[in-house]
Motif scaffolding. Structure first.
Motif, PDB file in Angstrom:
ATOM      1  N   PRO A  68      18.710 -33.127 -52.602  1.00  0.00           N
ATOM      2  CA  PRO A  68      19.019 -31.693 -52.705  1.00  0.00           C
ATOM      3  C   PRO A  68      18.821 -30.918 -51.414  1.00  0.00           C
ATOM      4  O   PRO A  68      19.352 -29.813 -51.272  1.00  0.00           O
ATOM      5  CB  PRO A  68      18.044 -31.214 -53.792  1.00  0.00           C
ATOM      6  N   ASN A  69      18.064 -31.492 -50.467  1.00  0.00           N
ATOM      7  CA  ASN A  69      17.809 -30.784 -49.218  1.00  0.00           C
ATOM      8  C   ASN A  69      18.700 -31.253 -48.073  1.00  0.00           C
ATOM      9  O   ASN A  69      18.476 -30.882 -46.915  1.00  0.00           O
ATOM     10  CB  ASN A  69      16.336 -30.930 -48.840  1.00  0.00           C
ATOM     11  N   THR A  70      19.675 -32.085 -48.397  1.00  0.00           N
ATOM     12  CA  THR A  70      20.676 -32.514 -47.427  1.00  0.00           C
ATOM     13  C   THR A  70      22.037 -32.057 -47.933  1.00  0.00           C
ATOM     14  O   THR A  70      22.331 -32.181 -49.119  1.00  0.00           O
ATOM     15  CB  THR A  70      20.665 -34.045 -47.245  1.00  0.00           C
ATOM     16  N   TYR A  71      22.865 -31.553 -47.027  1.00  0.00           N
ATOM     17  CA  TYR A  71      24.080 -30.855 -47.436  1.00  0.00           C
ATOM     18  C   TYR A  71      25.353 -31.478 -46.854  1.00  0.00           C
ATOM     19  O   TYR A  71      25.369 -31.944 -45.718  1.00  0.00           O
ATOM     20  CB  TYR A  71      24.022 -29.384 -46.997  1.00  0.00           C
ATOM     21  N   ILE A  72      26.390 -31.451 -47.666  1.00  0.00           N
ATOM     22  CA  ILE A  72      27.749 -31.736 -47.217  1.00  0.00           C
ATOM     23  C   ILE A  72      28.525 -30.431 -47.353  1.00  0.00           C
ATOM     24  O   ILE A  72      28.559 -29.841 -48.438  1.00  0.00           O
ATOM     25  CB  ILE A  72      28.403 -32.842 -48.052  1.00  0.00           C
TER      26      ILE A  72
END
Length: 312
Positions: free
Chosen positions: A116-120
């Protein structure tokens, strides 16, 4: 450029994904209506609506742009996309050729189930050329096609929650120097280090050669492997190109993905060759190729699926 982990570990993972995931594609969306990844009818309806005269060409700072913003926000809300920031809106101002503009990015969020703390960041720009000499430049391919595809992604995520958190970004003022995406990366609401990749869609709804280009793989070994091994579908062939390593025009800086590239964030830009209606008042819904467009969006979602299982 951004990879810090062992490439061969990723290579093994990707090999497994392609051997298993793509060959079983028809079994991974049992809950989708009629086996579809998204509503194809809705995709076509959205691009038809956004490129209608009602939106007056969606030029930044105009009444048509305001109508487009309201439409996009309403659809995000209906599809369960959360606002990344209050009311989805990221306002910004800039000057271009001596004129001041007020722009607004629209930023939606779909929370990831595992990372949840890494984004695309999946993006398209909603602005276009507006009205010139009394003619409306509706921008169906450029870029109502990319924005409408954002809604298809949102539909897909309702039944297929992503592992990484997703920012669905409808950028403003791309036609005025990529101003919306520039503002986003220079005034981020999240750490830029948390953005794994940008998938940018700009002109994806028509091609006489039935080719959809994936630009940017030369800068990232993982993405290069993914695209070079992509299992092609009927109707839209996805190939790498236009990134300075062939005899084609270099599109590395041609759309909003350039703002991410300048921040050393990996990207893939999905787009087609310029056509006779590019930046013309004839870029209308009637000129798109529905089958190609639908297959293009399916291909982009398929690429996303392969990326989402990684964490690089």
């Amino acid at each position: 450029m951004q990879l810090k982990i062992n490439f061969y570990t990723i290579l093994f993972s990707l090999t497994f994904i392609f051997n298993y995931g793509q060959s079983n594609n028809s079994h991974t969306h049992k809950n989708s209506v009629s086996g579809q990844l998204f509503s194809e009818a809705s995709l076509l309806n959205h691009i038809k609506t956004l490129s209608s005269d009602t939106f007056e060409g969606r030029r930044t700072g105009t009444r048509g742009a305001l109508k487009a913003r309201k439409y996009i926000i309403n659809e995000f809300n209906n599809l369960g996309v959360l606002p990344l920031i209050e009311n989805y809106e990221q306002p910004f101002s800039f000057s271009e050729k001596g004129k001041s503009y007020q722009g607004v990015n629209i930023l939606g969020l779909v929370k990831g189930t595992e990372y949840p703390n890494t984004y695309i960041v999946i993006s398209g720009h909603y602005d276009h050329e507006g009205i010139k000499n009394g003619e409306i430049y509706n921008g169906a391919d450029d870029d109502a096609s990319g924005v409408s595809a954002l809604f298809s992604f949102a539909e897909y995520f309702k039944l297929n929650p992503p592992k990484h958190s997703i920012i669905l970004a409808a950028f403003d003022a791309e036609e005025l120097g990529l101003q919306g995406s520039k503002y986003f990366v220079n005034h981020p609401n999240i750490s830029l280090k948390a953005i794994m990749v940008n998938l940018n869609m700009d002109m994806i709804s028509r091609s006489d050669t039935h080719i959809l280009y994936a630009v940017g793989t030369r800068y990232n070994k993982t993405l290069k492997y993914l695209i070079s091994n992509f299992k092609q579908s009927d109707g839209a062939k996805l190939i790498a190109g236009h990134d300075g390593q062939d005899n084609l025009e270099n599109w590395t800086y041609s759309s909003d993905h350039a703002s991410f590239y300048k921040k050393r964030i990996p990207f893939i830009y999905f787009g087609v060759d310029d056509h006779e209606d590019y930046h013309m008042p004839t870029d209308d819904y009637e000129r798109i190729q529905p089958k190609f467009y639908i297959e293009s969006v399916k291909n982009i979602i398929s690429v996303f699926k392969q990326i989402d299982v990684l964490n690089f």
